[in-house]
Every structure is written in structure tokens, then in C-alpha cells.
Design a protein around this motif. Structure first.
Motif, PDB file in Angstrom:
ATOM      1  N   PHE A  54       0.848  -1.268   0.066  1.00 16.82           N
ATOM      2  CA  PHE A  54       0.026  -0.105   0.152  1.00 16.82           C
ATOM      3  C   PHE A  54       0.757   1.233  -0.044  1.00 16.82           C
ATOM      4  CE2 PHE A  54      -2.072  -3.286   2.210  1.00 16.82           C
ATOM      5  CZ  PHE A  54      -3.268  -3.770   1.511  1.00 16.82           C
ATOM      6  N   VAL A  55       0.587   2.216  -0.958  1.00 20.44           N
ATOM      7  CA  VAL A  55       1.535   3.322  -1.032  1.00 20.44           C
ATOM      8  C   VAL A  55       0.534   4.483  -1.304  1.00 20.44           C
ATOM      9  CG1 VAL A  55       2.717   4.539  -2.661  1.00 20.44           C
ATOM     10  CG2 VAL A  55       3.200   2.070  -2.590  1.00 20.44           C
ATOM     11  N   GLY A  56       0.926   5.738  -0.518  1.00 22.73           N
ATOM     12  CA  GLY A  56       0.157   6.690  -0.502  1.00 22.73           C
ATOM     13  C   GLY A  56       0.120   7.334  -1.695  1.00 22.73           C
ATOM     14  N   ASP A  57      -0.344   8.761  -1.607  1.00 26.64           N
ATOM     15  CA  ASP A  57      -0.612   9.780  -2.929  1.00 26.64           C
ATOM     16  C   ASP A  57       0.444   9.494  -3.871  1.00 26.64           C
ATOM     17  OD1 ASP A  57      -0.784  11.626  -4.719  1.00 26.64           O
ATOM     18  OD2 ASP A  57      -1.868  13.077  -3.117  1.00 26.64           O
ATOM     19  N   PRO A  58       0.311   8.974  -4.959  1.00 22.62           N
ATOM     20  CA  PRO A  58       1.421   8.711  -6.099  1.00 22.62           C
ATOM     21  C   PRO A  58       2.073   9.971  -6.441  1.00 22.62           C
ATOM     22  CG  PRO A  58      -0.827   8.212  -6.930  1.00 22.62           C
ATOM     23  CD  PRO A  58      -0.917   8.565  -5.470  1.00 22.62           C
ATOM     24  N   ARG A  59       1.396  10.974  -6.318  1.00 23.55           N
ATOM     25  CA  ARG A  59       2.174  12.597  -6.603  1.00 23.55           C
ATOM     26  C   ARG A  59       3.400  12.760  -5.813  1.00 23.55           C
ATOM     27  NH1 ARG A  59      -3.389  15.758  -6.532  1.00 23.55           N
ATOM     28  NH2 ARG A  59      -3.383  14.557  -4.671  1.00 23.55           N
ATOM     29  N   LYS A  60       3.581  12.037  -4.682  1.00 26.65           N
ATOM     30  CA  LYS A  60       4.565  12.615  -3.667  1.00 26.65           C
ATOM     31  C   LYS A  60       5.873  11.914  -4.001  1.00 26.65           C
ATOM     32  CE  LYS A  60       1.390  14.083  -0.239  1.00 26.65           C
ATOM     33  NZ  LYS A  60       0.717  13.694   1.354  1.00 26.65           N
ATOM     34  N   ILE A  61       6.924  12.330  -3.733  1.00 30.10           N
ATOM     35  CA  ILE A  61       8.379  11.843  -3.791  1.00 30.10           C
ATOM     36  C   ILE A  61       8.304  10.734  -2.598  1.00 30.10           C
ATOM     37  CG2 ILE A  61      10.690  12.039  -3.343  1.00 30.10           C
ATOM     38  CD1 ILE A  61       9.998  13.159  -5.913  1.00 30.10           C
ATOM     39  N   SER A  62       7.746  11.087  -1.489  1.00 32.20           N
ATOM     40  CA  SER A  62       7.421   9.801  -0.373  1.00 32.20           C
ATOM     41  C   SER A  62       7.111   8.453  -0.798  1.00 32.20           C
ATOM     42  CB  SER A  62       7.017  10.500   0.886  1.00 32.20           C
ATOM     43  OG  SER A  62       5.561  10.696   0.477  1.00 32.20           O
ATOM     44  N   SER A  63       6.014   8.697  -1.790  1.00 26.50           N
ATOM     45  CA  SER A  63       5.477   7.433  -2.375  1.00 26.50           C
ATOM     46  C   SER A  63       6.173   6.714  -3.206  1.00 26.50           C
ATOM     47  CB  SER A  63       3.933   7.865  -2.815  1.00 26.50           C
ATOM     48  OG  SER A  63       3.067   8.397  -2.165  1.00 26.50           O
ATOM     49  N   ILE A  64       7.166   7.485  -4.209  1.00 27.03           N
ATOM     50  CA  ILE A  64       7.922   6.597  -4.923  1.00 27.03           C
ATOM     51  C   ILE A  64       9.285   5.991  -3.837  1.00 27.03           C
ATOM     52  CG2 ILE A  64       9.854   6.886  -6.755  1.00 27.03           C
ATOM     53  CD1 ILE A  64       8.361   9.266  -7.610  1.00 27.03           C
ATOM     54  N   GLN A  65       9.449   6.571  -2.903  1.00 25.32           N
ATOM     55  CA  GLN A  65      10.295   5.909  -1.941  1.00 25.32           C
ATOM     56  C   GLN A  65       9.598   4.563  -1.145  1.00 25.32           C
ATOM     57  OE1 GLN A  65      10.901   9.392   0.443  1.00 25.32           O
ATOM     58  NE2 GLN A  65      12.832  10.167  -0.454  1.00 25.32           N
ATOM     59  N   GLU A  66       8.484   4.774  -1.053  1.00 15.33           N
ATOM     60  CA  GLU A  66       7.560   3.441  -0.354  1.00 15.33           C
ATOM     61  C   GLU A  66       7.584   2.522  -1.598  1.00 15.33           C
ATOM     62  OE1 GLU A  66       3.844   4.810   0.893  1.00 15.33           O
ATOM     63  OE2 GLU A  66       4.218   6.651   1.563  1.00 15.33           O
ATOM     64  N   PHE A  90      -1.487  -1.169  -4.449  1.00 13.34           N
ATOM     65  CA  PHE A  90      -2.542  -0.343  -4.169  1.00 13.34           C
ATOM     66  C   PHE A  90      -2.261   1.352  -3.893  1.00 13.34           C
ATOM     67  CE2 PHE A  90      -4.293  -4.191  -2.905  1.00 13.34           C
ATOM     68  CZ  PHE A  90      -5.081  -4.680  -4.017  1.00 13.34           C
ATOM     69  N   PHE A  91      -2.552   2.154  -4.705  1.00 15.79           N
ATOM     70  CA  PHE A  91      -2.119   3.705  -4.262  1.00 15.79           C
ATOM     71  C   PHE A  91      -3.511   4.278  -3.769  1.00 15.79           C
ATOM     72  CE2 PHE A  91       0.984   2.610  -7.451  1.00 15.79           C
ATOM     73  CZ  PHE A  91       2.070   3.224  -7.082  1.00 15.79           C
ATOM     74  N   GLU A  92      -3.464   5.136  -2.768  1.00 14.24           N
ATOM     75  CA  GLU A  92      -4.369   6.019  -2.024  1.00 14.24           C
ATOM     76  C   GLU A  92      -4.734   7.065  -3.025  1.00 14.24           C
ATOM     77  OE1 GLU A  92      -5.355   8.147   2.083  1.00 14.24           O
ATOM     78  OE2 GLU A  92      -3.147   7.544   1.756  1.00 14.24           O
ATOM     79  N   THR A  93      -5.726   6.842  -3.571  1.00 15.79           N
ATOM     80  CA  THR A  93      -6.174   7.588  -4.907  1.00 15.79           C
ATOM     81  C   THR A  93      -7.087   8.659  -4.574  1.00 15.79           C
ATOM     82  OG1 THR A  93      -5.874   5.563  -6.156  1.00 15.79           O
ATOM     83  CG2 THR A  93      -6.950   7.160  -7.280  1.00 15.79           C
ATOM     84  N   PRO A  94      -6.621   9.953  -4.759  1.00 12.44           N
ATOM     85  CA  PRO A  94      -7.627  11.087  -4.522  1.00 12.44           C
ATOM     86  C   PRO A  94      -9.158  10.733  -4.915  1.00 12.44           C
ATOM     87  CG  PRO A  94      -5.583  11.853  -4.632  1.00 12.44           C
ATOM     88  CD  PRO A  94      -5.527  10.338  -5.189  1.00 12.44           C
ATOM     89  N   MET A  95     -10.069  11.266  -4.548  1.00 11.64           N
ATOM     90  CA  MET A  95     -11.430  11.181  -4.972  1.00 11.64           C
ATOM     91  C   MET A  95     -11.700  11.824  -6.414  1.00 11.64           C
ATOM     92  SD  MET A  95     -14.181   9.640  -4.738  1.00 11.64           S
ATOM     93  CE  MET A  95     -14.133   8.661  -3.439  1.00 11.64           C
TER      94      MET A  95
END
Length: 252
Positions: A54-66, A90-95
């Protein structure tokens, strides 16, 4: 959280969106009325060979690190997980994306992630894999391991085989696909069944870019992200290449 082995008793520890993503994935894979086309994926699920991240908002650099961290962990463990293993992300996908994003916007996001992931790879590109995506033997590599990358999005409508309520990746090691192809007669029979399922699953014909690795007219990158129609990009957006290509010497 690292790799997640999906057992229903474990789901209670997950955030609601993560649990929802897993439940929707399970429903898609186990649907008997409209069977999911990729038979090896359904086998991987039933045998518990799949692993999840599970990965956070895919726009963030931190998500690429995850994502890099999860893929590193999977790389180290995959050969012990079974011959049908894949890593499902699965990415946390903004509504607002789910409501308004077009397929092409998710496509740009997908390639941004792959480029960012490659930038974080501490290893050089494997010497046996061409660095040019327009070579039929190219495929995405991370930690020296070649992978097939599958992307699904909330924006796919006609090509339901590429639809998922969350932005999602399925990452399959090349050795898994090689093992699948090790018995050609059986592999061809399963491929034929997959094509039949695909006809029933999607409301459009199979994308013309679907092909087999190693064929001269095949380009893996074109299969990673399929459009909802028969179109495709003319040039691969992947650009992160490390070090000189030893194959370049053969071109002169």
C-alpha cells in the motif's frame, strides 16, 4: 508497512481504504460470473503466492520511496513465494482523480513513477537487457531483476481488464513468466483461454499491442499501460538509464 500477506484475519489492522482495496481486488479475482482473464493471477491468489503493498498519494516523492522499498523487499523474497507470485500495489487515490482523471493522465503518472523508481535504483541496468525500450527484448528492471508491469486505473471503462477502483500496479518477475512458458503446449492452451475470457470481459477487442516477449514485433512497454481504445503512444516515456549500454558497441 512492508509486504502484506493477505489473510482475512489480518485485514482488521488495515486502514479502511486499504481494506476496501483488498476486498475489491478479491471480488474481481473471484468473480465466477465474469472470470478475470489472467488465469495465472487467479491461481496466484488462490495459492496465496501474491503479496500486497500500500502506497500513499502517487504524486509525492515519499510514495516513490515507499514503492522502491516494497519492490526491494519483494525482490529479495519473491523466489520463496511460489511460481505464480506477483506484487500488487494499491495507491491511495484522491477522490477527485476518480471523478475526473482521464486515462492519459493516469498514464503520465504511471511513467513518472517508473522513471522515479529507476532513479532510486542503486544498481546499474542489467547487461543482458537492452536499454532502449524500442528494442523487442527491453523490459523494466529494478535491482537487476526484469519485471512485467501491469497498470489498472479507475478511468478505464471499456477495457475492464485494466479497470480498478484504485490506481494499481501488478509487478511480475520475468522468472515467473519464464516458468509459465517452460511447457509450451500448456502455456499456449492457457493463453487461448485467457483470450476467450478477455473477449467476454472487455467491451472492446483485445488491444493490438498485446504480444509475447521476445517476438521481433513486440514491445513490452506498450503492454504495461493499455489505453481504453486501440491507440498507443508512439514513443516510450521511460528515460531513466544508468551507465553505458554494452549493446551499443554492437551497433557500430
Amino acid at each position: 508497512m512492508g509486504l502484506f500477506k493477505d489473510e482475512k484475519t489480518n485485514r482488521i489492522i488495515l486502514q479502511p481504504w486499504k481494506r476496501d482495496a483488498l476486498e475489491k481486488f478479491e471480488a474481481k479475482i473471484l468473480d465466477k460470473q465474469k472470470p478475470f482473464p489472467c488465469i495465472p493471477a487467479t491461481q496466484g491468489y488462490s495459492l496465496n503466492h501474491l503479496r500486497y503493498g500500500f502506497v500513499g498519494d502517487p504524486r509525492k516523492i515519499s510514495s516513490i520511496q515507499e514503492l522502491a522499498s516494497l519492490l526491494t523487499e519483494f525482490n529479495q523474497a519473491s523466489k520463496e513465494l511460489g511460481k505464480y507470485t506477483s506484487l500488487i500495489i494499491f495507491f491511495e487515490t484522491p477522490m477527485e482523480w476518480i471523478r475526473s482523471y482521464k486515462v492519459e493522465q493516469f498514464e503520465q503518472l504511471f511513467w513518472d513513477l517508473l522513471n522515479g523508481l529507476s532513479d532510486m535504483d542503486p544498481f546499474d541496468w542489467p547487461s543482458h537487457i537492452p536499454k532502449d525500450p524500442h528494442n523487442s527484448l527491453w523490459e523494466f528492471c529494478f535491482h537487476k531483476e526484469p519485471y512485467f508491469m501491469y497498470c489498472a486505473t479507475p478511468s478505464h471503462a471499456r477495457r475492464k481488464s485494466r479497470y480498478f477502483p484504485y490506481f494499481m500496479l501488478a509487478v511480475t518477475p520475468r522468472w515467473v513468466l519464464e516458468e509459465f512458458n517452460a511447457t509450451p503446449t500448456l502455456a499456449n492452451k492457457i493463453r487461448s483461454q485467457i483470450r476467450k475470457r478477455l473477449e467476454n470481459y472487455d467491451s472492446v477487442p483485445a488491444h493490438p499491442n498485446l504480444n509475447s516477449y521476445g517476438h521481433e514485433d513486440n514491445y513490452e512497454w506498450k503492454q504495461y499501460f493499455l489505453h481504453d481504445d486501440d491507440t498507443s503512444l508512439s514513443k516510450c516515456p521511460f528515460h531513466s538509464i544508468k551507465g553505458p549500454d554494452p549493446n551499443d558497441a554492437l551497433k557500430h
